[in-house]
Structure formats: structure tokens, C-alpha cells
Design a protein around this motif. Structure first.
Motif, PDB file in Angstrom:
ATOM      1  N   ALA A 162       0.824  -1.213   0.000  1.00 54.32           N
ATOM      2  CA  ALA A 162       0.000   0.000   0.000  1.00 54.32           C
ATOM      3  C   ALA A 162       0.853   1.255   0.000  1.00 54.32           C
ATOM      4  CB  ALA A 162      -0.930  -0.007   1.217  1.00 54.32           C
ATOM      5  N   VAL A 163       1.923   1.273   0.778  1.00 51.10           N
ATOM      6  CA  VAL A 163       2.789   2.455   0.850  1.00 51.10           C
ATOM      7  C   VAL A 163       3.692   2.549  -0.377  1.00 51.10           C
ATOM      8  CG1 VAL A 163       4.679   3.536   2.131  1.00 51.10           C
ATOM      9  CG2 VAL A 163       2.729   2.578   3.363  1.00 51.10           C
ATOM     10  N   ALA A 164       4.303   1.433  -0.765  1.00 45.58           N
ATOM     11  CA  ALA A 164       5.226   1.451  -1.897  1.00 45.58           C
ATOM     12  C   ALA A 164       4.534   1.903  -3.173  1.00 45.58           C
ATOM     13  CB  ALA A 164       5.849   0.077  -2.089  1.00 45.58           C
ATOM     14  N   LEU A 165       3.330   1.374  -3.417  1.00 44.34           N
ATOM     15  CA  LEU A 165       2.620   1.723  -4.648  1.00 44.34           C
ATOM     16  C   LEU A 165       1.709   2.931  -4.472  1.00 44.34           C
ATOM     17  CD1 LEU A 165       1.653  -1.827  -5.983  1.00 44.34           C
ATOM     18  CD2 LEU A 165       3.659  -0.435  -6.546  1.00 44.34           C
ATOM     19  N   GLY A 166       1.116   3.052  -3.296  1.00 43.48           N
ATOM     20  CA  GLY A 166       0.168   4.139  -3.082  1.00 43.48           C
ATOM     21  C   GLY A 166       0.821   5.478  -2.828  1.00 43.48           C
ATOM     22  N   GLN A 167       2.091   5.491  -2.363  1.00 44.87           N
ATOM     23  CA  GLN A 167       2.744   6.758  -2.052  1.00 44.87           C
ATOM     24  C   GLN A 167       4.118   6.918  -2.699  1.00 44.87           C
ATOM     25  OE1 GLN A 167       2.320   8.012   2.134  1.00 44.87           O
ATOM     26  NE2 GLN A 167       0.972   6.257   2.421  1.00 44.87           N
ATOM     27  N   ALA A 168       4.945   5.870  -2.654  1.00 46.44           N
ATOM     28  CA  ALA A 168       6.316   6.012  -3.159  1.00 46.44           C
ATOM     29  C   ALA A 168       6.396   5.970  -4.678  1.00 46.44           C
ATOM     30  CB  ALA A 168       7.212   4.930  -2.560  1.00 46.44           C
ATOM     31  N   ALA A 169       5.472   5.287  -5.329  1.00 50.73           N
ATOM     32  CA  ALA A 169       5.502   5.191  -6.789  1.00 50.73           C
ATOM     33  C   ALA A 169       5.049   6.507  -7.406  1.00 50.73           C
ATOM     34  CB  ALA A 169       4.604   4.048  -7.260  1.00 50.73           C
ATOM     35  N   LEU A 170       5.890   7.083  -8.233  1.00 46.22           N
ATOM     36  CA  LEU A 170       5.580   8.377  -8.850  1.00 46.22           C
ATOM     37  C   LEU A 170       5.145   8.234 -10.308  1.00 46.22           C
ATOM     38  CD1 LEU A 170       8.486  10.522  -7.343  1.00 46.22           C
ATOM     39  CD2 LEU A 170       6.150  10.164  -6.483  1.00 46.22           C
ATOM     40  N   ALA A 171       4.857   7.007 -10.719  1.00 42.75           N
ATOM     41  CA  ALA A 171       4.372   6.751 -12.076  1.00 42.75           C
ATOM     42  C   ALA A 171       3.348   5.625 -12.001  1.00 42.75           C
ATOM     43  CB  ALA A 171       5.538   6.360 -12.986  1.00 42.75           C
ATOM     44  N   PRO A 172       2.467   5.541 -12.973  1.00 43.90           N
ATOM     45  CA  PRO A 172       1.435   4.495 -12.941  1.00 43.90           C
ATOM     46  C   PRO A 172       1.996   3.137 -13.324  1.00 43.90           C
ATOM     47  CG  PRO A 172       1.217   5.811 -14.924  1.00 43.90           C
ATOM     48  CD  PRO A 172       2.286   6.461 -14.116  1.00 43.90           C
ATOM     49  N   ALA A 173       1.397   2.102 -12.765  1.00 46.26           N
ATOM     50  CA  ALA A 173       1.748   0.729 -13.101  1.00 46.26           C
ATOM     51  C   ALA A 173       0.478  -0.070 -13.295  1.00 46.26           C
ATOM     52  CB  ALA A 173       2.588   0.103 -11.985  1.00 46.26           C
ATOM     53  N   CYS A 174       0.608  -1.199 -13.934  1.00 47.65           N
ATOM     54  CA  CYS A 174      -0.477  -2.177 -13.969  1.00 47.65           C
ATOM     55  C   CYS A 174      -0.400  -2.966 -12.662  1.00 47.65           C
ATOM     56  CB  CYS A 174      -0.308  -3.089 -15.178  1.00 47.65           C
ATOM     57  SG  CYS A 174      -1.472  -4.476 -15.213  1.00 47.65           S
ATOM     58  N   VAL A 175      -1.492  -2.998 -11.912  1.00 42.75           N
ATOM     59  CA  VAL A 175      -1.522  -3.711 -10.628  1.00 42.75           C
ATOM     60  C   VAL A 175      -2.642  -4.747 -10.693  1.00 42.75           C
ATOM     61  CG1 VAL A 175      -1.667  -3.530  -8.121  1.00 42.75           C
ATOM     62  CG2 VAL A 175      -0.706  -1.629  -9.454  1.00 42.75           C
ATOM     63  N   PRO A 176      -2.324  -5.980 -11.086  1.00 43.19           N
ATOM     64  CA  PRO A 176      -3.345  -7.035 -11.131  1.00 43.19           C
ATOM     65  C   PRO A 176      -3.664  -7.510  -9.716  1.00 43.19           C
ATOM     66  CG  PRO A 176      -1.495  -7.476 -12.623  1.00 43.19           C
ATOM     67  CD  PRO A 176      -1.052  -6.418 -11.677  1.00 43.19           C
ATOM     68  N   LEU A 177      -4.941  -7.668  -9.420  1.00 41.70           N
ATOM     69  CA  LEU A 177      -5.380  -8.131  -8.102  1.00 41.70           C
ATOM     70  C   LEU A 177      -6.379  -9.267  -8.280  1.00 41.70           C
ATOM     71  CD1 LEU A 177      -5.850  -4.655  -6.399  1.00 41.70           C
ATOM     72  CD2 LEU A 177      -4.016  -6.288  -5.961  1.00 41.70           C
ATOM     73  N   PRO A 178      -6.259 -10.314  -7.471  1.00 42.01           N
ATOM     74  CA  PRO A 178      -7.117 -11.487  -7.668  1.00 42.01           C
ATOM     75  C   PRO A 178      -8.498 -11.317  -7.047  1.00 42.01           C
ATOM     76  CG  PRO A 178      -5.610 -11.874  -5.846  1.00 42.01           C
ATOM     77  CD  PRO A 178      -5.261 -10.511  -6.411  1.00 42.01           C
ATOM     78  N   LEU A 179      -9.508 -11.809  -7.741  1.00 44.00           N
ATOM     79  CA  LEU A 179     -10.854 -11.898  -7.189  1.00 44.00           C
ATOM     80  C   LEU A 179     -10.923 -13.209  -6.420  1.00 44.00           C
ATOM     81  CD1 LEU A 179     -12.765 -10.745 -10.388  1.00 44.00           C
ATOM     82  CD2 LEU A 179     -12.588  -9.465  -8.239  1.00 44.00           C
ATOM     83  N   LEU A 180     -10.805 -13.124  -5.116  1.00 41.90           N
ATOM     84  CA  LEU A 180     -10.671 -14.318  -4.288  1.00 41.90           C
ATOM     85  C   LEU A 180     -12.007 -15.019  -4.083  1.00 41.90           C
ATOM     86  CD1 LEU A 180      -8.144 -12.843  -1.719  1.00 41.90           C
ATOM     87  CD2 LEU A 180      -7.661 -14.350  -3.658  1.00 41.90           C
ATOM     88  N   PRO A 181     -11.975 -16.311  -3.785  1.00 39.71           N
ATOM     89  CA  PRO A 181     -13.235 -17.074  -3.614  1.00 39.71           C
ATOM     90  C   PRO A 181     -14.132 -16.505  -2.530  1.00 39.71           C
ATOM     91  CG  PRO A 181     -11.354 -18.562  -3.828  1.00 39.71           C
ATOM     92  CD  PRO A 181     -10.785 -17.174  -3.709  1.00 39.71           C
TER      93      PRO A 181
END
Length: 399
Positions: free
Chosen positions: A299-318
């Protein structure tokens, strides 16, 4: 406590006396009678034998740490009186590089790693003038849209490689050339990684790049930017996987963890014209609140430290409640606002299990295998699937 030094006697060697991966494991007897395992970096000194007296750095073990929690041999002091070959105190030692780690370049390097310490060593960096690849780095280049999987934990590496190979098998397509880039966030010697050793034995890696003060890769680089370019142009990779070596530093504070580098890597890949794909750290088996669901590290690395957009795949869990928690965490952390989230059905458990078992070695994260923490492995494989589709120019994120 700064550094805890203790002397010990080698009682036995474990495995090959000369390790093809640059690391020797020995058993030692310490002054208090305790016996323990220790690791010896063969890039620093000759192989050890029973009877050798050694100086150990025992700091991590004495502190009870999990990361780096093993004794390391700092120097060979001599041999016990009466040992075979008599007393021996080496004055000068320039180790031979094992064939499996030998570079195709014969020149000596001039870039120092572990600079200004007693263990500094010169490597032939891929960018320096004496490197046969220097011309590649003398001009500005891009990654040309190469997908780059970015992760926080070393255990993500073999899981991602296994799933990329499974997807190629399923598609009846050639297996992509996969390069591993090891950062400085965990272990510095590549030789510490059993997973890299196993992947090399299987022939599943095009090669490994170590940058910063990490060392021991097939290619050495000065920083993350040139490491990425080296993966693309020197190792001729189709996909790169970037994550730290074994171990991670954490303090329980929002920014005080080495995995925050994942956000910085997103920016580097983006700046070089690559396609960053983030492997989210997800768990519903970790008892620590900060790592339940979407890890606070992610959450911190991507939500705050990342200064450019990325593709972030997230699983739809059972379990719908698990997915609902992930969605709320993605919203609160800023991931949904800053990045391209891709909610996808994860791989079927049976297929994922078969792909991981083909590796032939256990893959665990924080001591948990896939049956113990399926959400963790589902997240890694979901991200690897997105990177594979990018490589094949498929899906909504195609360049």
C-alpha cells in the motif's frame, strides 16, 4: 551492540568443498562449546577445511533476527596446531571465480561494491569503459515496452517464473527469456539465494543482474536503470523480474522497510519506456494486522512512493469478504487512483499447484507454502499472467 565478533573452529564442511554457486556452508564450534552452521563467501577467501580457525560475524544470530540470522565467516585465521598440513595463516588471497559465475569478459573491473569497507571488491560493471557492452550504455535507450514484474519479496521470483512457464506451455508458445534483477533491499550476495541456484540448474533464467551493492550476478550494474537496460539488451530478456534477494528489512513503521523500493522501481521502469507490472503482497494467513489482505508495504510502496502508474493485477478471491477487504484497502491506499488496477479471476488452484510443483523445490513465503496461503501465490500468478499478456500484446494494457 555494533558487530559481534567470535572465533570458532570449523568441524565439518557441508556439501561440495568448492561450491559452484560461490557459497560454502560449514559447521563450526564456538568458544562456549556451541556448534552452529556458518556461511563462507568464496569470493572473499579459499574454501575452508575442518580444523580451520575462523573469525565469525555472529551479530544477527545473537540478536535473534530472522533476516540475516546466520553466522558469516569474515576471515580465516589459521589452523589448529596438529591439524593436517600444520599452521596456516594466509597473507594474500585472490579467489578464483567458479565457472558458473564467470563472466564472458576477461578484463578486470574497476567499480567497487561495498565501497569503503574492509570487504570492498572490484567488479566489471556492464557500463564501464572496459566492458564489451559499454557502447550499449553510451547512448540513451529505452526498454521498448518490455514487461517488468516488480515484487517486494524474494519468494515471488520462483512463483512468477513457474507461472510464466505454465502459461507458455498452455499456449503452446516458446517460453519467454526471463531475467532476474536483484536489488539491494535484502541479501547482497546473489549466492545466498537458493532459488536463483535452482532456477539456474533448471535453465529457467536467461541470467541475473545485480546492481548497487548487490553482487554476484551474471551481469553487474551500477544502478537500477542500467540494470534494467542490461536485462533487456545484454541478457536479451523478454520479461524481467525485479525484487530483492532473501530477507527484508522492516521496522513496523509506515516508511521504514526496504520493500519500499518497489515503488521507486515502478518509476524507473516507466522512465525507461517499460511496462511496470506490480506483484501485490497479499495474505489472509499472516497473523500480523499490517500484512492482512493487502500488505501495508504494498500500500505504501505503490500508493505513495511510486511516482508513475503501473499495472496492478489483483485477484478476485473465492471469499467475497476477502475481495471486499482488498477493494477497500486499494481505495484507501490510493492504488485505485494512481494505478491501473486489474481485478481478475486467479488461476485455478490445481493448475497453480501443478506449476509450482514442477519447480521441484518448496516455495514458501514467511514459511508458508501455497496450501497455507493461497492468496499470496494467487496474487503473484495473477500479476505474472498480466505480464505475459503484455508480452504477447494482448489485453487492455497492451502497449
Amino acid at each position: 551492540m555494533k558487530i559481534r565478533w567470535e572465533t570458532a573452529i570449523v568441524t565439518e564442511t557441508v556439501g561440495e568443498p568448492w561450491s559452484s554457486h560461490g557459497l560454502q556452508e560449514v559447521r563450526v564450534r564456538l568458544g562456549n562449546g556451541e556448534t552452529a552452521a556458518a556461511l563462507h563467501d568464496l569470493a572473499v577467501g579459499a574454501p575452508l577445511r575442518p580444523g580451520d580457525e575462523v573469525l565469525l560475524n555472529t551479530t544477527a544470530v545473537r540478536l535473534g533476527l530472522g533476516t540475516g540470522g546466520v553466522h558469516f565467516v569474515h576471515a580465516k585465521l589459521g589452523r589448529l596446531a596438529g591439524s593436517a598440513d600444520g599452521p596456516e595463516v594466509p597473507i594474500e588471497w585472490e579467489p578464483e571465480t567458479p565457472d558458473s559465475l564467470r563472466s564472458s569478459e576477461s578484463q578486470e573491473g574497476h567499480i567497487m561494491k561495498l565501497r569503503y569497507t574492509s570487504l570492498q571488491r572490484a567488479v566489471l560493471s556492464v557500463e564501464e569503459p572496459s566492458s564489451s557492452h559499454h557502447a550499449l550504455f553510451a547512448e540513451l535507450r529505452t526498454l521498448g515496452g518490455m514487461p517488468v514484474l516488480i515484487g517486494e519479496l524474494h519468494s515471488m521470483l520462483p512463483a512468477a517464473v513457474c507461472w510464466l512457464r505454465e502459461l507458455a506451455r498452455e499456449a503452446g508458445a516458446p517460453v519467454p527469456r526471463i531475467a532476474y534483477i536483484m536489488t539491494e533491499g535484502g541479501a547482497l550476495p546473489l549466492a545466498v539465494s537458493g532459488h536463483v541456484r535452482r532456477l539456474r540448474e533448471l535453465g529457467w533464467l536467461a541470467g541475473a543482474v545485480t546492481y548497487g551493492h548487490a553482487y554476484g550476478g551474471d551481469v553487474e550494474a551500477v544502478n537500477k536503470y542500467t540494470a534494467l537496460l542490461a536485462a533487456r539488451y545484454v541478457l536479451e530478456a523478454d520479461i524481467a523480474i525485479v525484487c530483492m534477494g532473501p530477507g527484508i528489512v522492516g521496522t513496523g513503521t509506515p516508511y521504514g522497510f526496504s520493500g519500499i523500493e518497489a515503488g521507486e522501481l515502478v518509476g524507473a521502469v516507466h522512465a525507461l519506456g517499460g511496462a511496470p507490472v506490480a506483484m501485490a503482497r497479499i495474505s489472509f494467513a499472516d497473523p500480523r494486522p499490517q500484512h492482512r489482505g493487502l500488505s501495508r508495504h504494498t500500500a505504501v510502496a505503490l500508493g505513495q512512493a511510486a511516482l508513475a502508474p503501473a499495472c496492478v493485477p489483483l485477484p478476485l478471491l473465492p471469499a467475497e469478504a476477502d475481495t471486499a477487504l482488498l477493494r477497500e484497502q486499494a481505495r484507501q491506499s490510493g492504488l485505485a487512483r494512481r494505478h491501473r488496477l486489474r481485478w481478475e479471476a486467479p488461476p485455478p488452484l490445481e493448475q497453480m499447484a501443478a506449476a509450482l510443483e514442477a519447480y521441484g523445490w518448496p516455495i514458501t513465503s514467511m514459511g508458508r507454502a501455497w496450501p497455507d496461503d493461497p492468496a499470496f501465490f494467487a496474487a503473484v500468478c495473477t500479476a505474472a499472467g498480466a505480464a505475459y499478456r503484455l508480452l504477447r500484446n494482448e489485453g487492455p494494457d497492451k502497449p
